[in-house]
Structure formats: structure tokens, C-alpha cells
Motif scaffolding. Structure first.
Motif, PDB file in Angstrom:
ATOM      1  N   GLU B  29       0.834  -1.206   0.000  1.00  0.00           N
ATOM      2  CA  GLU B  29       0.000   0.000   0.000  1.00  0.00           C
ATOM      3  C   GLU B  29       0.869   1.257   0.000  1.00  0.00           C
ATOM      4  OE1 GLU B  29      -3.083   0.077   2.998  1.00  0.00           O
ATOM      5  OE2 GLU B  29      -3.830  -1.856   2.291  1.00  0.00           O
ATOM      6  N   GLU B  30       1.963   1.179   0.718  1.00  0.00           N
ATOM      7  CA  GLU B  30       2.891   2.306   0.765  1.00  0.00           C
ATOM      8  C   GLU B  30       3.472   2.584  -0.621  1.00  0.00           C
ATOM      9  OE1 GLU B  30       6.424   2.366   3.381  1.00  0.00           O
ATOM     10  OE2 GLU B  30       4.942   2.581   4.977  1.00  0.00           O
ATOM     11  N   LYS B  31       3.861   1.484  -1.302  1.00  0.00           N
ATOM     12  CA  LYS B  31       4.415   1.615  -2.651  1.00  0.00           C
ATOM     13  C   LYS B  31       3.374   2.184  -3.609  1.00  0.00           C
ATOM     14  CE  LYS B  31       7.995  -1.883  -2.607  1.00  0.00           C
ATOM     15  NZ  LYS B  31       8.248  -3.303  -2.722  1.00  0.00           N
ATOM     16  N   ARG B  32       2.134   1.685  -3.452  1.00  0.00           N
ATOM     17  CA  ARG B  32       1.059   2.169  -4.313  1.00  0.00           C
ATOM     18  C   ARG B  32       0.808   3.661  -4.074  1.00  0.00           C
ATOM     19  NH1 ARG B  32      -4.643   0.885  -2.387  1.00  0.00           N
ATOM     20  NH2 ARG B  32      -3.931   2.592  -1.074  1.00  0.00           N
ATOM     21  N   ASP B  33       0.784   4.049  -2.794  1.00  0.00           N
ATOM     22  CA  ASP B  33       0.544   5.453  -2.466  1.00  0.00           C
ATOM     23  C   ASP B  33       1.658   6.351  -2.989  1.00  0.00           C
ATOM     24  OD1 ASP B  33      -1.779   4.680  -1.301  1.00  0.00           O
ATOM     25  OD2 ASP B  33      -1.074   4.824   0.772  1.00  0.00           O
ATOM     26  N   GLU B  34       2.883   5.849  -2.902  1.00  0.00           N
ATOM     27  CA  GLU B  34       4.020   6.616  -3.441  1.00  0.00           C
ATOM     28  C   GLU B  34       3.869   6.789  -4.942  1.00  0.00           C
ATOM     29  OE1 GLU B  34       7.864   4.910  -2.475  1.00  0.00           O
ATOM     30  OE2 GLU B  34       7.313   4.976  -0.357  1.00  0.00           O
ATOM     31  N   PHE B  35       3.466   5.684  -5.599  1.00  0.00           N
ATOM     32  CA  PHE B  35       3.270   5.731  -7.048  1.00  0.00           C
ATOM     33  C   PHE B  35       2.167   6.723  -7.410  1.00  0.00           C
ATOM     34  CE2 PHE B  35       0.517   4.293 -10.498  1.00  0.00           C
ATOM     35  CZ  PHE B  35       1.380   4.458 -11.571  1.00  0.00           C
ATOM     36  N   LEU B  36       1.046   6.647  -6.678  1.00  0.00           N
ATOM     37  CA  LEU B  36      -0.074   7.540  -6.972  1.00  0.00           C
ATOM     38  C   LEU B  36       0.298   9.005  -6.733  1.00  0.00           C
ATOM     39  CD1 LEU B  36      -3.114   5.492  -5.611  1.00  0.00           C
ATOM     40  CD2 LEU B  36      -2.610   6.046  -7.991  1.00  0.00           C
ATOM     41  N   LYS B  37       1.084   9.230  -5.701  1.00  0.00           N
ATOM     42  CA  LYS B  37       1.523  10.604  -5.409  1.00  0.00           C
ATOM     43  C   LYS B  37       2.335  11.145  -6.595  1.00  0.00           C
ATOM     44  CE  LYS B  37       4.191  13.217  -2.069  1.00  0.00           C
ATOM     45  NZ  LYS B  37       5.256  13.104  -1.108  1.00  0.00           N
ATOM     46  N   LEU B  38       3.240  10.315  -7.076  1.00  0.00           N
ATOM     47  CA  LEU B  38       4.071  10.703  -8.218  1.00  0.00           C
ATOM     48  C   LEU B  38       3.211  10.936  -9.465  1.00  0.00           C
ATOM     49  CD1 LEU B  38       7.037  11.092  -9.037  1.00  0.00           C
ATOM     50  CD2 LEU B  38       7.129   8.676  -9.620  1.00  0.00           C
ATOM     51  N   LEU B  39       2.235  10.040  -9.640  1.00  0.00           N
ATOM     52  CA  LEU B  39       1.345  10.139 -10.800  1.00  0.00           C
ATOM     53  C   LEU B  39       0.554  11.445 -10.769  1.00  0.00           C
ATOM     54  CD1 LEU B  39       0.045   8.677 -13.297  1.00  0.00           C
ATOM     55  CD2 LEU B  39      -1.664   7.797 -11.711  1.00  0.00           C
ATOM     56  N   PHE B  40       0.023  11.792  -9.602  1.00  0.00           N
ATOM     57  CA  PHE B  40      -0.779  13.011  -9.498  1.00  0.00           C
ATOM     58  C   PHE B  40       0.091  14.264  -9.638  1.00  0.00           C
ATOM     59  CE2 PHE B  40      -3.886  10.148  -7.181  1.00  0.00           C
ATOM     60  CZ  PHE B  40      -4.753  10.084  -8.257  1.00  0.00           C
ATOM     61  N   GLN B  41       1.314  14.175  -9.162  1.00  0.00           N
ATOM     62  CA  GLN B  41       2.229  15.318  -9.326  1.00  0.00           C
ATOM     63  C   GLN B  41       2.565  15.502 -10.807  1.00  0.00           C
ATOM     64  OE1 GLN B  41       5.327  14.120  -6.622  1.00  0.00           O
ATOM     65  NE2 GLN B  41       4.635  15.505  -5.026  1.00  0.00           N
ATOM     66  N   TRP B  42       2.773  14.383 -11.475  1.00  0.00           N
ATOM     67  CA  TRP B  42       3.071  14.421 -12.908  1.00  0.00           C
ATOM     68  C   TRP B  42       1.866  14.988 -13.670  1.00  0.00           C
ATOM     69  CZ3 TRP B  42       0.965  11.176 -16.940  1.00  0.00           C
ATOM     70  CH2 TRP B  42       1.628  11.276 -18.163  1.00  0.00           C
ATOM     71  N   ASP B  43       0.676  14.540 -13.303  1.00  0.00           N
ATOM     72  CA  ASP B  43      -0.545  15.021 -13.945  1.00  0.00           C
ATOM     73  C   ASP B  43      -0.681  16.536 -13.769  1.00  0.00           C
ATOM     74  OD1 ASP B  43      -3.215  14.793 -15.133  1.00  0.00           O
ATOM     75  OD2 ASP B  43      -3.937  15.225 -13.117  1.00  0.00           O
ATOM     76  N   LEU B  44      -0.357  17.006 -12.576  1.00  0.00           N
ATOM     77  CA  LEU B  44      -0.419  18.445 -12.300  1.00  0.00           C
ATOM     78  C   LEU B  44       0.590  19.190 -13.190  1.00  0.00           C
ATOM     79  CD1 LEU B  44      -1.527  20.740 -10.420  1.00  0.00           C
ATOM     80  CD2 LEU B  44       0.453  20.321  -8.975  1.00  0.00           C
ATOM     81  N   ALA B  45       1.791  18.622 -13.312  1.00  0.00           N
ATOM     82  CA  ALA B  45       2.824  19.242 -14.151  1.00  0.00           C
ATOM     83  C   ALA B  45       2.381  19.266 -15.611  1.00  0.00           C
ATOM     84  CB  ALA B  45       4.141  18.477 -14.006  1.00  0.00           C
ATOM     85  N   VAL B  46       1.740  18.191 -16.061  1.00  0.00           N
ATOM     86  CA  VAL B  46       1.247  18.144 -17.451  1.00  0.00           C
ATOM     87  C   VAL B  46       0.197  19.239 -17.658  1.00  0.00           C
ATOM     88  CG1 VAL B  46      -0.051  16.781 -19.157  1.00  0.00           C
ATOM     89  CG2 VAL B  46       1.733  15.673 -17.797  1.00  0.00           C
ATOM     90  N   SER B  83       8.133   6.162 -17.507  1.00  0.00           N
ATOM     91  CA  SER B  83       8.521   5.413 -16.308  1.00  0.00           C
ATOM     92  C   SER B  83       7.297   5.109 -15.442  1.00  0.00           C
ATOM     93  CB  SER B  83       9.646   6.173 -15.591  1.00  0.00           C
ATOM     94  OG  SER B  83       9.323   6.518 -14.328  1.00  0.00           O
ATOM     95  N   LEU B  84       6.311   6.014 -15.428  1.00  0.00           N
ATOM     96  CA  LEU B  84       5.066   5.753 -14.680  1.00  0.00           C
ATOM     97  C   LEU B  84       4.294   4.578 -15.286  1.00  0.00           C
ATOM     98  CD1 LEU B  84       3.938   9.425 -14.013  1.00  0.00           C
ATOM     99  CD2 LEU B  84       4.371   7.709 -12.260  1.00  0.00           C
ATOM    100  N   ILE B  85       4.335   4.463 -16.610  1.00  0.00           N
ATOM    101  CA  ILE B  85       3.649   3.328 -17.259  1.00  0.00           C
ATOM    102  C   ILE B  85       4.275   2.016 -16.772  1.00  0.00           C
ATOM    103  CG2 ILE B  85       3.309   2.117 -19.460  1.00  0.00           C
ATOM    104  CD1 ILE B  85       2.977   4.811 -20.819  1.00  0.00           C
ATOM    105  N   LEU B  86       5.601   1.993 -16.728  1.00  0.00           N
ATOM    106  CA  LEU B  86       6.302   0.784 -16.271  1.00  0.00           C
ATOM    107  C   LEU B  86       6.006   0.501 -14.790  1.00  0.00           C
ATOM    108  CD1 LEU B  86       9.803   1.095 -17.970  1.00  0.00           C
ATOM    109  CD2 LEU B  86       7.963  -0.481 -18.542  1.00  0.00           C
ATOM    110  N   MET B  87       6.025   1.557 -13.986  1.00  0.00           N
ATOM    111  CA  MET B  87       5.756   1.392 -12.552  1.00  0.00           C
ATOM    112  C   MET B  87       4.327   0.882 -12.324  1.00  0.00           C
ATOM    113  SD  MET B  87       7.534   4.894 -11.243  1.00  0.00           S
ATOM    114  CE  MET B  87       7.099   4.846  -9.531  1.00  0.00           C
ATOM    115  N   ALA B  88       3.406   1.365 -13.134  1.00  0.00           N
ATOM    116  CA  ALA B  88       1.993   0.985 -12.963  1.00  0.00           C
ATOM    117  C   ALA B  88       1.791  -0.510 -13.199  1.00  0.00           C
ATOM    118  CB  ALA B  88       1.120   1.785 -13.915  1.00  0.00           C
ATOM    119  N   GLU B  89       2.649  -1.100 -14.028  1.00  0.00           N
ATOM    120  CA  GLU B  89       2.509  -2.527 -14.336  1.00  0.00           C
ATOM    121  C   GLU B  89       2.678  -3.411 -13.099  1.00  0.00           C
ATOM    122  OE1 GLU B  89       5.179  -3.355 -17.530  1.00  0.00           O
ATOM    123  OE2 GLU B  89       3.996  -2.203 -18.974  1.00  0.00           O
TER     124      GLU B  89
END
Lengths: 75, 141
Positions: B29-46, B83-89
Motif C-alpha cells: 500500500e505504501e508503494k502504491r501510495d508513493e506511485f499515486l503521489k508521483l502520478l498526481f504530481q506528474w498530472d499536475l505538471a502536465v 517510467s510511470l507506465i512501467l511502474m503501474a505494471e
């Protein structure tokens, strides 16, 4: 310069793609690609060439059509 | 060994296994939350990138600097996106269900960025563009 309907269709699809929410993105991308393929076939050019050629016309189209910069359904 | 002692050992082993499972769940869950945090930050940057792109590149008159920074930002966002696509796998789709994220959404975002790159940073010459423009809009090539 007259803008062919197929080019306006690309712009419209791209506009929808840019401003849709995340869940709609995959479908909008599909719509954009299909509009691009239709126009590329019409003018006998590659899709990449067409994208590069009409990139600047998108902004002109947005101004002409008075498209809002951030529609309500902004992601 | 007495039966009651054997039973105790078995019970203790099961308890340890249960605790280990709990720890594994927390780590995941921690790894997932870290991934989601990164994903949302990336989305904000986009999203911020798109705002500037719209003003400077699409509706404005982009200069050399605009093209330069647009390209740099796109490269960075694309690298992170891939890299997020790979992490999501590493995660099951159901693990993202609570925040309406699907694997396909990330890929579509990345593909959209690639589309921008093809538009603004292509390798076609001015002559080729002018020729195609004439074919599409009419006028001299």
C-alpha cells in the motif's frame, strides 16, 4: 485561406482531447487519430507531416471559433 | 512432544505468517501510495505545461526560446510518463480503483504528449511544410 472540413475536424478532435478528463482521454485520442487518418488520406500525406503542417492552424481555428481556453469539463 | 505443545507451535507459526502478511500489505500500500503521489504530481505538471503551451505556442507567436523550453519540458514529462507506465505494471487495476485511475489512462496521456512533440519538434523542412500547406489550404507552394 479556406480551411477544409477534414482539417477543422482534426482541430475539433484535438480540442476535445486536450480538455477532456482523464477517463475520456483514451477514447478522445482514438477520435483524434481517426480524424487525422481521414485527412491524411484525403491529401495524400503522412499523418506525421499533416500534424506538423496544421499545428499552428489549431490556434487560428481556436480564435476563429472563439473556443474557450479552459472549458467547463477541464480535467 | 505433547499434543498441546505442538498445537501451540502451529498456532504461533500461523500468527507469525498472518503478521508477515499484514506487513506485506502495508508495504504494498505504501508503494502504491508513493506511485499515486508521483502520478498526481506528474498530472499536475502536465496540466500546467498545457496551460503555458496554449498561451505561448498555440495562441501566441512562439520564439526560439519558447520552442527550446517546450521541447525540454516535453522530454522531461515524456520520460517521467514512460517510467510511470512501467511502474503501474507492478499493480493490479483494482488497486487504483478508489481513485479512478486506469493503466490505459496513463498511456493515453503519454501518447498525447508524444503527439505534441510530433507537432512542434518534427524533422520536416520549411519547404516540405510549405508544400503540404499549399496542398491543404491552396495557394503557392
Amino acid at each position: 485561406m479556406a480551411r477544409p472540413k477534414s482539417i477543422a475536424a482534426i482541430h475539433e478532435a484535438k480540442y476535445e482531447l486536450r480538455f477532456c478528463n482523464g477517463a475520456e482521454k483514451a477514447q478522445r485520442l482514438k477520435d483524434y487519430k481517426s480524424a487525422l487518418a481521414v485527412a491524411a488520406k484525403e491529401f495524400g500525406v503522412s499523418e506525421a507531416m499533416l500534424e506538423a503542417t496544421v499545428a499552428r492552424d489549431f490556434g487560428v481555428w481556436m480564435k476563429q471559433e472563439k473556443m474557450p481556453k479552459l472549458p467547463d469539463q477541464n480535467r | 512432544m505433547k499434543e498441546s505443545v505442538r498445537e501451540d507451535i502451529r498456532t504461533t507459526a500461523e500468527h507469525w505468517e498472518w503478521v508477515r502478511g499484514l506487513i506485506r500489505d502495508i508495504e504494498r500500500e505504501e508503494k502504491r501510495d508513493e506511485f499515486l503521489k508521483l502520478l498526481f504530481q506528474w498530472d499536475l505538471a502536465v496540466r500546467e505545461f498545457r496551460k503555458v503551451e496554449l498561451t505561448a505556442m498555440v495562441l501566441g507567436q512562439p520564439n526560439e526560446k519558447d520552442f527550446h523550453f517546450h521541447s525540454i519540458c516535453l522530454h522531461s514529462l515524456l520520460a517521467l510518463g514512460h517510467s510511470l507506465i512501467l511502474m503501474a505494471e507492478a499493480f493490479e487495476p483494482k488497486e487504483f480503483a478508489h481513485c479512478q485511475v486506469e493503466h490505459g489512462h496513463i498511456a493515453a496521456y503519454v501518447e498525447e504528449l508524444e503527439q505534441s512533440f510530433r507537432e512542434w519538434h518534427h524533422g520536416f523542412t520549411d519547404h516540405e511544410i510549405a508544400e503540404t500547406k499549399a496542398k491543404i489550404f491552396g495557394g503557392p507552394s
